[in-house]
Design a protein around this motif. Sequence first.
Motif, PDB file in Angstrom:
ATOM      1  N   GLN A  46       0.832  -1.196   0.000  1.00 33.43           N
ATOM      2  CA  GLN A  46       0.000   0.000   0.000  1.00 33.43           C
ATOM      3  C   GLN A  46       0.875   1.258   0.000  1.00 33.43           C
ATOM      4  N   ALA A  47       1.984   1.233   0.725  1.00 34.24           N
ATOM      5  CA  ALA A  47       2.889   2.379   0.734  1.00 34.24           C
ATOM      6  C   ALA A  47       3.453   2.629  -0.665  1.00 34.24           C
ATOM      7  N   SER A  48       3.823   1.567  -1.354  1.00 38.53           N
ATOM      8  CA  SER A  48       4.341   1.702  -2.718  1.00 38.53           C
ATOM      9  C   SER A  48       3.270   2.205  -3.675  1.00 38.53           C
ATOM     10  N   VAL A  49       2.071   1.692  -3.530  1.00 40.14           N
ATOM     11  CA  VAL A  49       0.951   2.126  -4.380  1.00 40.14           C
ATOM     12  C   VAL A  49       0.643   3.597  -4.126  1.00 40.14           C
ATOM     13  N   LEU A  50       0.664   3.994  -2.868  1.00 39.43           N
ATOM     14  CA  LEU A  50       0.403   5.381  -2.513  1.00 39.43           C
ATOM     15  C   LEU A  50       1.405   6.306  -3.196  1.00 39.43           C
ATOM     16  N   ARG A  51       2.652   5.967  -3.124  1.00 42.60           N
ATOM     17  CA  ARG A  51       3.689   6.805  -3.744  1.00 42.60           C
ATOM     18  C   ARG A  51       3.527   6.821  -5.263  1.00 42.60           C
ATOM     19  N   ASP A  64      -1.883  -1.497 -12.658  1.00 44.03           N
ATOM     20  CA  ASP A  64      -0.601  -1.089 -12.070  1.00 44.03           C
ATOM     21  C   ASP A  64      -0.455  -1.601 -10.644  1.00 44.03           C
ATOM     22  N   VAL A  65      -1.548  -1.636  -9.891  1.00 42.01           N
ATOM     23  CA  VAL A  65      -1.499  -2.181  -8.526  1.00 42.01           C
ATOM     24  C   VAL A  65      -1.101  -3.652  -8.579  1.00 42.01           C
ATOM     25  N   TYR A  66      -1.693  -4.392  -9.491  1.00 41.29           N
ATOM     26  CA  TYR A  66      -1.359  -5.820  -9.625  1.00 41.29           C
ATOM     27  C   TYR A  66       0.115  -5.999  -9.994  1.00 41.29           C
ATOM     28  N   ARG A  67       0.630  -5.139 -10.866  1.00 40.62           N
ATOM     29  CA  ARG A  67       2.051  -5.235 -11.244  1.00 40.62           C
ATOM     30  C   ARG A  67       2.965  -4.924 -10.062  1.00 40.62           C
ATOM     31  N   ILE A  68       2.675  -3.842  -9.361  1.00 41.21           N
ATOM     32  CA  ILE A  68       3.506  -3.455  -8.217  1.00 41.21           C
ATOM     33  C   ILE A  68       3.489  -4.523  -7.132  1.00 41.21           C
ATOM     34  N   ALA A  69       2.299  -5.036  -6.845  1.00 42.52           N
ATOM     35  CA  ALA A  69       2.134  -6.011  -5.763  1.00 42.52           C
ATOM     36  C   ALA A  69       2.497  -7.431  -6.183  1.00 42.52           C
ATOM     37  N   GLU A  70       2.652  -7.633  -7.492  1.00 41.98           N
ATOM     38  CA  GLU A  70       2.907  -8.971  -8.040  1.00 41.98           C
ATOM     39  C   GLU A  70       1.801  -9.955  -7.639  1.00 41.98           C
ATOM     40  N   TYR A  71       0.554  -9.463  -7.727  1.00 33.89           N
ATOM     41  CA  TYR A  71      -0.615 -10.281  -7.418  1.00 33.89           C
ATOM     42  C   TYR A  71      -0.990 -11.131  -8.618  1.00 33.89           C
ATOM     43  N   ASP A  72      -1.554 -12.309  -8.347  1.00 32.65           N
ATOM     44  CA  ASP A  72      -2.134 -13.131  -9.399  1.00 32.65           C
ATOM     45  C   ASP A  72      -3.393 -12.439  -9.912  1.00 32.65           C
ATOM     46  N   ALA A  73      -3.727 -12.676 -11.155  1.00 32.79           N
ATOM     47  CA  ALA A  73      -4.872 -12.012 -11.794  1.00 32.79           C
ATOM     48  C   ALA A  73      -6.196 -12.302 -11.095  1.00 32.79           C
ATOM     49  N   ASP A  74      -6.303 -13.433 -10.414  1.00 34.86           N
ATOM     50  CA  ASP A  74      -7.572 -13.789  -9.767  1.00 34.86           C
ATOM     51  C   ASP A  74      -7.693 -13.257  -8.332  1.00 34.86           C
ATOM     52  N   THR A 113     -15.526  -1.554 -15.027  1.00 35.91           N
ATOM     53  CA  THR A 113     -14.991  -2.617 -14.170  1.00 35.91           C
ATOM     54  C   THR A 113     -16.060  -3.409 -13.436  1.00 35.91           C
ATOM     55  N   ALA A 114     -17.311  -3.097 -13.646  1.00 31.25           N
ATOM     56  CA  ALA A 114     -18.447  -3.862 -13.118  1.00 31.25           C
ATOM     57  C   ALA A 114     -18.289  -4.241 -11.643  1.00 31.25           C
ATOM     58  N   GLY A 115     -18.152  -3.243 -10.791  1.00 28.19           N
ATOM     59  CA  GLY A 115     -18.078  -3.488  -9.355  1.00 28.19           C
ATOM     60  C   GLY A 115     -16.676  -3.751  -8.827  1.00 28.19           C
ATOM     61  N   LEU A 116     -15.719  -3.918  -9.715  1.00 32.02           N
ATOM     62  CA  LEU A 116     -14.332  -4.090  -9.285  1.00 32.02           C
ATOM     63  C   LEU A 116     -13.667  -2.727  -9.222  1.00 32.02           C
ATOM     64  N   ALA A 117     -12.648  -2.628  -8.411  1.00 30.33           N
ATOM     65  CA  ALA A 117     -11.911  -1.367  -8.325  1.00 30.33           C
ATOM     66  C   ALA A 117     -11.246  -1.083  -9.669  1.00 30.33           C
ATOM     67  N   ALA A 118     -11.431   0.135 -10.162  1.00 31.84           N
ATOM     68  CA  ALA A 118     -10.730   0.562 -11.377  1.00 31.84           C
ATOM     69  C   ALA A 118      -9.313   0.994 -11.013  1.00 31.84           C
ATOM     70  N   GLY A 119      -9.150   1.400  -9.765  1.00 30.50           N
ATOM     71  CA  GLY A 119      -7.851   1.841  -9.285  1.00 30.50           C
ATOM     72  C   GLY A 119      -8.007   2.545  -7.955  1.00 30.50           C
ATOM     73  N   PHE A 120      -7.001   3.319  -7.598  1.00 34.81           N
ATOM     74  CA  PHE A 120      -6.997   4.007  -6.312  1.00 34.81           C
ATOM     75  C   PHE A 120      -6.522   5.435  -6.516  1.00 34.81           C
TER      76      PHE A 120
END
Length: 132
Positions: A46-51, A64-74, A113-120
């Motif tokens: 979250q700190a990295s995303v904030l910056r 971009d959040v998924y890339r920074i966090a290295e989250y799986d697509a699901d 995004t149909a109810g999903l976060a578009a971003g922050f």
Amino acid sequence: MVAGCLVVPDANVLINLYRYSSEARDSLLSVLASLGQRLFAEAPVQASVLRRAAEPDGFISRADVYRIAEYDADRSLRGFTRPVRRIIQDFQDKGLVPGGVEGLLSTSYDDETAGLAAGFTVPDSVVPFVLR
């Protein structure tokens, strides 16, 4: 540096920052730095995303959040802002941060995004402090 931006004080606090005595100003900046350090220690993603959100225009996309966090697509982003809110609430409970501060990291939605976060988003008032 993330340390200088974790609370979005009321605009009057920021305007008056330069009117405070040096002791009061140093105290406020110390609290902001403490919040930054705690966020980085407890919620580094979250700190990295904030910056990163503050760098272009106060917005970071879901992709971009998924890339920074290295989250799986699901993986869901539900509750992503919770650590930020929890830390700020703890500082408010201790009387270090006034109640009613503007949200630091907010979820943005759109029709695509149909109810999903578009971003922050990060409020405009805090962007300069994030980028310090």
